[in-house]
Scaffold this motif. Structure first.
Motif, PDB file in Angstrom:
ATOM      1  N   UNK B 238      16.781 -16.974 -10.796  1.00 55.32           N
ATOM      2  CA  UNK B 238      15.590 -16.650 -10.224  1.00 55.32           C
ATOM      3  C   UNK B 238      15.409 -15.059 -10.494  1.00 55.32           C
ATOM      4  N   UNK B 239      14.174 -14.900 -11.255  1.00 54.12           N
ATOM      5  CA  UNK B 239      13.957 -13.548 -12.061  1.00 54.12           C
ATOM      6  C   UNK B 239      13.111 -12.706 -11.052  1.00 54.12           C
ATOM      7  N   UNK B 240      12.052 -13.044 -10.382  1.00 53.49           N
ATOM      8  CA  UNK B 240      11.211 -12.719  -9.740  1.00 53.49           C
ATOM      9  C   UNK B 240      10.144 -13.712  -9.055  1.00 53.49           C
ATOM     10  N   UNK B 241       9.029 -13.088  -8.508  1.00 52.41           N
ATOM     11  CA  UNK B 241       8.081 -13.911  -8.011  1.00 52.41           C
ATOM     12  C   UNK B 241       6.840 -13.252  -7.848  1.00 52.41           C
ATOM     13  N   UNK B 244       3.964 -13.514  -5.208  1.00 50.74           N
ATOM     14  CA  UNK B 244       4.307 -13.257  -4.052  1.00 50.74           C
ATOM     15  C   UNK B 244       4.175 -11.719  -3.802  1.00 50.74           C
ATOM     16  N   UNK B 245       4.106 -10.916  -4.796  1.00 47.76           N
ATOM     17  CA  UNK B 245       4.158  -9.473  -4.736  1.00 47.76           C
ATOM     18  C   UNK B 245       2.837  -8.808  -3.800  1.00 47.76           C
TER      19      UNK B 245
END
Lengths: 328, 328
Positions: B238-241, B244-245
């Motif tokens: 899981x590298x980022x979202x 969702x930022x």
């Protein structure tokens, strides 16, 4: 030899929480078949995972599986002798036909009670050990939080975390009596009653510097609180979710799951069946401490095969402290 | 030497999606200070993580940080010579004073464009490589699903997964043009447009036998679909979202999270800053393939410092294919 064996069958699927009506007692004459041994069961294990099997894993109106300990009373299998005490999976019954392939003749350690092989030396203890060492990779000095810590796997995890040199060991349980049991009998540094609510706040108070490892027996709100408390590079060993087995709609997932990225957390589920060879390590670690009396297998005994269904249902609602075992 | 350096400052915090008004261009005279080098920036990186920094990580009305490539035009630092091309973190500006401690003099590989050091050889490529090898521990022949696969990290992950011998490589993207780009240019076996909805269904169709590894750049619905598709012992890096930022309320967590236990899945978040030494491995793997032309650094170039804010905002809404880079 022929015996009248008594069985419990599942006769219907539960809608939500199971009831006595989902089960029935049946009798059947049982006699030795070629290549098998006739075993009289002494102790039977009832476990949370069985609740899941009731939703379709178990065949209705048929003998059930589960971890059991019995004594060989007649044998036509050269691998099993009359008098051998064996661990096997033909459970929820008073007698069973087993083969050497399906059974493990238990070692005879002095000062180790037989029930320990269904508890801290059995699948329960192995779940705790694997979760802490192989999944969470607990290091000495690290803080551990264990949910449902007065339950079978939870209490074993508390004992084993201590033996592995954990720093602070924190547990949650579902009653004031269980919370007392954790701090007084099981050497937890802090414990709280999750039925009092505000799990995030209670955990923050019990672990003011945060936690490194969360041993999850519960899921749901507890998982959210643990994610909040975990320090960077923290690990979650997820062993099961007893609180969710009766749920008819999916439980709420933690709202802060995205913190898994920001804090570089690891969340890993595991099934103990994938780690059977690790049992050798577990016994080497625990047996000396059991023999010295430093560790006991935390258990609740249900007395009598007639009460197995009540024991199972009671375990699902938290009536047990430690491992729930039925004495046949 | 004295130059008129142009900077972009953040001047206010965004409420939800950022706008041009959150930024301002400022000018400042800049001249060499003892022990530093004056660098003329050539390329600047704009990245999703900067959206998070806008919520409080970045100081208002001050120079910003970010990955940059520039050329030394004057130097009082013995570690940096005029003409050196350096990688550094003084970004969102046309010129910067840097020291040798803060900069990396870039190697001069033939046939490797400078922009690659902000793309597939930079933090972007390193995120992809670390996620696949160190976190998900991808094995040859395994199936990989990559979300936001036409983005900077996603497209690098697709390239690298192929080099590592992945079996089926599947990607999602946010437009038909990007989906085409994945299968035609980037050698993905299958791709789908997540804006068409039913991510679970589209992924099931693209990966009829399930996936072994999910490289998550998105979270939310994609994570839920991946958990549905993952085979036993599957891994999620899981590298980022990015989706969702801009969210002002926490995103919905996957309703099937509990399957992490039943399927023995591993969900692990990571931050590339913890893996800087791995860059050596990444360059050893990629440089020969870039030199041979087998791999290009997938990128979108924003031309001119005047357009850096538009480039950044465009990247957040998916206007880029591959890495978004600003040419000063």
């Amino acid at each position: 030899m022929s015996v009248t064996a008594r069985y419990v069958h599942q006769v219907s699927k539960p809608a939500g929480a199971p009831t006595r009506d989902n089960f029935a007692f049946v009798e059947r004459e049982l006699s030795l078949k070629p290549g098998t041994a006739l075993v009289e069961n002494l102790y039977l294990s009832v476990d949370p995972y069985m609740r899941q099997l009731m939703d379709g894993g178990w065949e209705l109106n048929a003998p059930l599986e589960g971890r059991s300990i019995g004594r060989v009373i007649e044998s036509d299998d050269p691998g099993l002798a009359v008098g051998d005490v064996v661990w096997h999976r033909h459970a929820w019954r008073t007698h069973a036909l087993v083969t050497a392939d399906e059974a493990r003749v238990l070692p005879t350690y002095s000062d180790v009670p037989l029930t320990a092989f269904l508890g801290i030396l059995g699948g329960t203890g192995l779940s705790a050990y694997v979760g802490l060492t192989k999944v969470a990779k607990l290091l000495p000095g690290e803080s551990v939080f264990i949910s449902a810590a007065a339950g079978a796997v939870g209490s074993a995890a508390g004992r084993i975390a201590r033996l592995l040199g954990a720093g602070r060991v924190i547990g949650s349980a579902g009653s004031a009596a269980k919370v007392d049991h954790l701090t007084r009998e099981l050497d937890f540094d802090a414990a709280f009653n999750y039925r009092d609510g505000d799990i995030i706040g209670q955990l923050a108070k019990a672990a003011p510097d945060g936690i490194d490892v969360y041993f999850d027996n519960v899921g749901g709100d507890h998982l959210e609180a643990a994610i909040e408390s975990l320090r960077e590079r923290g690990r979650i060993a997820w062993c099961g979710g007893i609180a969710q087995y009766n749920a008819t709609v999916p439980p709420a997932a933690p709202r802060n799951l995205f913190d898994v990225v920001g804090k570089s957390l690891r969340l890993e589920g595991f099934l103990v069946r994938d780690y059977q060879p690790v049992r050798t390590e577990l016994e080497a670690l625990l047996v000396p401490h059991i023999q010295s009396g430093a560790i006991t297998s935390d258990e609740t005994l249900t007395d009598g095969f007639d009460h197995i269904v009540d024991g199972f249902l009671g375990m699902l609602t938290g009536k047990n402290i430690g491992k729930m075992i039925v004495k046949v």
